[in-house]
Write an enzyme that holds these catalytic residues in place. Structure first.
Site, short mmCIF file in Angstrom:
data_model
loop_
_atom_site.label_atom_id
_atom_site.label_comp_id
_atom_site.label_asym_id
_atom_site.label_seq_id
_atom_site.Cartn_x
_atom_site.Cartn_y
_atom_site.Cartn_z
N HIS A 373 16.35 7.44 -6.44
CA HIS A 373 15.36 8.16 -5.64
C HIS A 373 15.62 8.15 -4.13
O HIS A 373 15.00 8.93 -3.39
CB HIS A 373 13.98 7.54 -5.90
CG HIS A 373 12.86 8.53 -5.87
ND1 HIS A 373 12.86 9.67 -5.09
CD2 HIS A 373 11.68 8.55 -6.53
CE1 HIS A 373 11.73 10.34 -5.28
NE2 HIS A 373 11.00 9.69 -6.14
N TYR A 485 -2.33 6.61 -5.24
CA TYR A 485 -1.27 7.33 -4.54
C TYR A 485 -0.94 8.59 -5.33
O TYR A 485 -0.64 8.51 -6.52
CB TYR A 485 -0.05 6.42 -4.45
CG TYR A 485 1.17 6.96 -3.76
CD1 TYR A 485 1.57 6.48 -2.52
CD2 TYR A 485 1.98 7.93 -4.37
CE1 TYR A 485 2.73 6.95 -1.90
CE2 TYR A 485 3.13 8.42 -3.74
CZ TYR A 485 3.49 7.92 -2.51
OH TYR A 485 4.63 8.39 -1.89
N SER A 487 1.75 11.69 -4.89
CA SER A 487 2.86 12.19 -4.08
C SER A 487 2.72 13.68 -3.83
O SER A 487 2.42 14.45 -4.74
CB SER A 487 4.19 11.90 -4.80
OG SER A 487 5.28 12.37 -4.03
N THR A 498 7.98 13.32 1.62
CA THR A 498 6.71 13.38 0.90
C THR A 498 5.59 12.85 1.80
O THR A 498 5.85 12.17 2.79
CB THR A 498 6.74 12.53 -0.39
OG1 THR A 498 7.01 11.17 -0.05
CG2 THR A 498 7.77 13.05 -1.37
#
Length: 652
Positions: A373, A485, A487, A498
């Site tokens: 990532h 959270y 994204s 992001t």
């Protein structure tokens, strides 16, 4: 989350049509070589993309306080408000000025890009489960094309064609079309293509089309995250023409491009892959791939030892490969729980988690991606994923009756020199990774009582309904609200990454409280739900337009560190830590080509929730650690919440 060296972090060096025209004479078959031949160069809009805005400090602090309200008692909120106001009027104002000055001096990037890269690369946590997400392709509707060899070959061919189009800058630029019928047209491409790069974005804007940042796309190919003590680095080498293939813990390579850079024929690629698949070697005794599943400092030390004992060149073959193809011996047999486990982590013995992405194909042809990532986000991966899926399922180059060629076969098995210390590293890693994976609880839900279109007809956001379900499910199980959270991509801006959207709000709290206390009628709850939807949509819009608060506050903290200033009290406060402990970590990547997606929890007490509102159902994959939570219990609570929400929406 990463800070690259200058040679890595610069803009892609695509030469566009000049490079393309000089190569025509040595291209065997232009139609075959490229997945796309866009009239608008890939990076045509990049120069004129708007820059990611730095929000006003007062607005960020207000948004921060709004996100805290549903999580804190009145007393704790009053303390948080006092601390935040003090920060905003004192050191926050100084840090804001310094951040703005730094941003003005670095107009070639965004204010968050290097900080975010750096954050990823400095984290010492293992990559699988913690960071690497999964995406699984829908199966081909034609069973014969789901044969492991056939599907793997077609994926290699289409992936390489995508890469060659990207290299030649003739891959269609990524554009969000607000009104596709008006802008996703030849006229749009002609007009915007004729405009200078410095004006091209403005031309697209007049069509109500929004070009997206393409800078991450170069991170897809010939790339690997190299473990180093303290901070990793990204290695890229676009000169290499080979892929690496893993089977039974062994590594093989073969060239997919010839010496002139031309893609081998489908039959030749099939022949190379056939040779690997017919290798009857038993599983490797010491599968090195499992070492990539460990703490980054530990793996860095072990890799240094491997290099010192004569394995540098072999490791570089893996690092520089165009991508990694994994041939698994497992069959899925329509077991969705098995899909999630296999693509999220497997047993580590037939994986290399450091590669930018690995294409995984099971024995029964189920195919997907596990990707590292740090180099980029879902926009680049999903675009690659969709384009490869579209071609392999509608215009495949290899068919069930295609015969493997016997020419241009360049398969080499990679051999490692392993001393006793290296062997022990592998044994320890296998045991520890197995224990870790067994500590994970994974389940999924497919709820057919509600779908994307039904939500829209009822004038509520499908994304809000999904998030409302998560809040209600958690409240039902634990009787409280936690840091959540979601994204949200900021790829509409140059070098955007992001932003965090905070879906736990005062409105969602009120809805869940009334839902579970049964203090309101269905009509009242529906009115509350629509208020939740309006507030949710506004937060999503703000985040996508760079007007969230999480990245801004994070950047101000980094500015303080860079300038050797005293760390502001706000960052060590109870409320800041509480909000940023993402108990519910959620993300969505919706596409007709996606069968499943997922990722692990980001904290030990949390849930990792990958979700989608499909045309015919709502779906979510949920992961947690057994010692703290049970994903199956959460899925049961989520199902009840979806049923409750459906009844409320259906009320007359």
């Amino acid at each position: 989350m990463l800070k690259l060296s200058k040679s890595v972090n610069k803009q892609p060096t695509f030469k566009g049509f000049d490079m393309f025209s000089t190569r025509i004479s040595r291209v065997k078959d232009i139609e075959y070589q490229y997945l796309q031949r866009s009239k608008v160069p890939t990076m045509h809009f990049q120069k004129s993309l708007p820059r990611l805005p730095i929000p006003e400090l007062s607005k960020s602090t207000e948004r921060y306080l709004n996100a805290l309200k549903p999580l804190l008692s009145k007393e704790n909120y009053a303390l948080a408000e006092q601390r935040t106001r003090s920060f905003s009027l004192a050191e926050g104002k100084i840090l804001q000025d310094k951040l703005i000055a730094k941003d003005k001096a670095n107009k070639d990037t965004s204010y968050i890009s290097n900080y975010w890269f750096d954050l990823y690369l400095r984290d010492r946590a293992p990559l699988p489960i913690n960071y690497n997400p999964l995406l699984v392709f829908q199966n081909d509707s034609r069973p014969d094309y789901n044969n492991q060899l056939i599907r793997a070959t077609n994926i290699i061919v289409s992936a390489a064609r995508f890469m060659l189009s990207l290299r030649e800058s003739i891959l269609e630029p990524e554009v969000f079309h607000l009104q596709p019928k008006k802008s996703n047209t030849p006229l749009f491409r002609t007009i915007t293509g004729l405009l200078p790069e410095s004006l091209s974005w403005y031309g697209a804007y007049l069509f109500k089309a929004y070009p997206l940042d393409m800078s991450q796309f170069e991170g897809l190919f010939n790339a690997t995250r190299i473990p180093l003590e303290g901070k990793d680095r990204i290695l890229r080498d676009p000169k290499c023409n080979h892929v690496v293939v893993q089977k039974n813990g062994h590594f093989y390579t073969f060239d997919v491009l010839d010496n002139d850079g031309n893609l081998l024929s489908p039959a030749e690629i099939l022949g190379n892959l056939h040779k690997i698949m017919t290798d009857q070697r038993k599983s490797a005794d010491f599968p090195l791939g499992v070492l990539t599943s460990q703490n980054r400092d530990l793996w860095a030390m072990q890799r240094a030892h491997l290099e010192d004992t004569g394995n540098s060149d072999t490791l570089r073959q893996i690092d520089t490969a165009i991508f990694n193809l994994i041939l698994d011996e497992d069959s899925i047999d329509d077991d969705k729980n098995k899909i999630l486990k296999l693509y999220l982590h497997g047993d580590g013995t037939n994986r290399w988690y450091d590669k930018s992405f690995s294409l995984i194909v099971t024995k029964d042809g189920v195919s997907g991606i596990n990707f590292e990532h740090s180099w980029g986000d879902g926009v680049a991966v999903l675009r690659f994923f969709q384009d490869v899926y579209a071609e392999t399922t509608t215009r495949p180059f290899v068919h069930p009756d295609t015969k493997p060629a016997t020419t241009n076969i360049s398969v080499k098995k990679l051999e490692f020199n392993l001393d006793e210390k290296s062997k022990q590293y592998v044994e320890n890693a296998k045991r520890e990774f197995n224990e870790w994976c067994n500590s994970l609880s994974i389940d999924y839900i497919l709820y057919e009582g509600l779908n994307k279109e039904a939500c829209k007809k009822l004038k509520v956001s499908p994304d809000c309904i999904m998030q409302l379900g998560f809040q209600a499910a958690y409240h039902l199980l634990y009787g409280k609200y936690v840091g959540t959270y979601e994204s949200c991509s900021t790829s509409a801006f140059k070098h955007g990454r992001t932003e965090t959207m905070r879906p736990c709000t005062e409105k969602t709290k009120e809805f869940c409280d009334r839902l579970h206390l049964a203090t309101s009628s269905k009509q009242e709850l529906r009115g509350l739900m629509q208020e939740c939807s309006s507030a949710h949509s506004q937060l999503v819009k703000e985040a996508a337009m760079g007007q969230g608060f999480d990245r801004h506050l994070f950047a101000l903290m980094k500015i303080a560190e860079e300038n050797n200033m005293k760390r502001p009290e706000i960052y060590d406060s109870h409320e800041y830590k509480l909000l940023n402990k993402s108990i519910l970590s959620t993300s969505t990547l919706s596409s007709p080509s996606v069968l499943a997606g997922g990722f692990g929890p980001v904290v030990k007490e949390g849930f990792g929730i990958a979700y989608s509102a499909f045309p015919d159902k709502l779906g979510a994959a949920v992961a947690s650690y057994k010692a703290h939570n049970n994903s199956s219990e959460f899925v049961e609570a989520l199902h009840k919440s979806f049923v409750d929400i459906t009844e409320i929406l259906s009320a007359k």
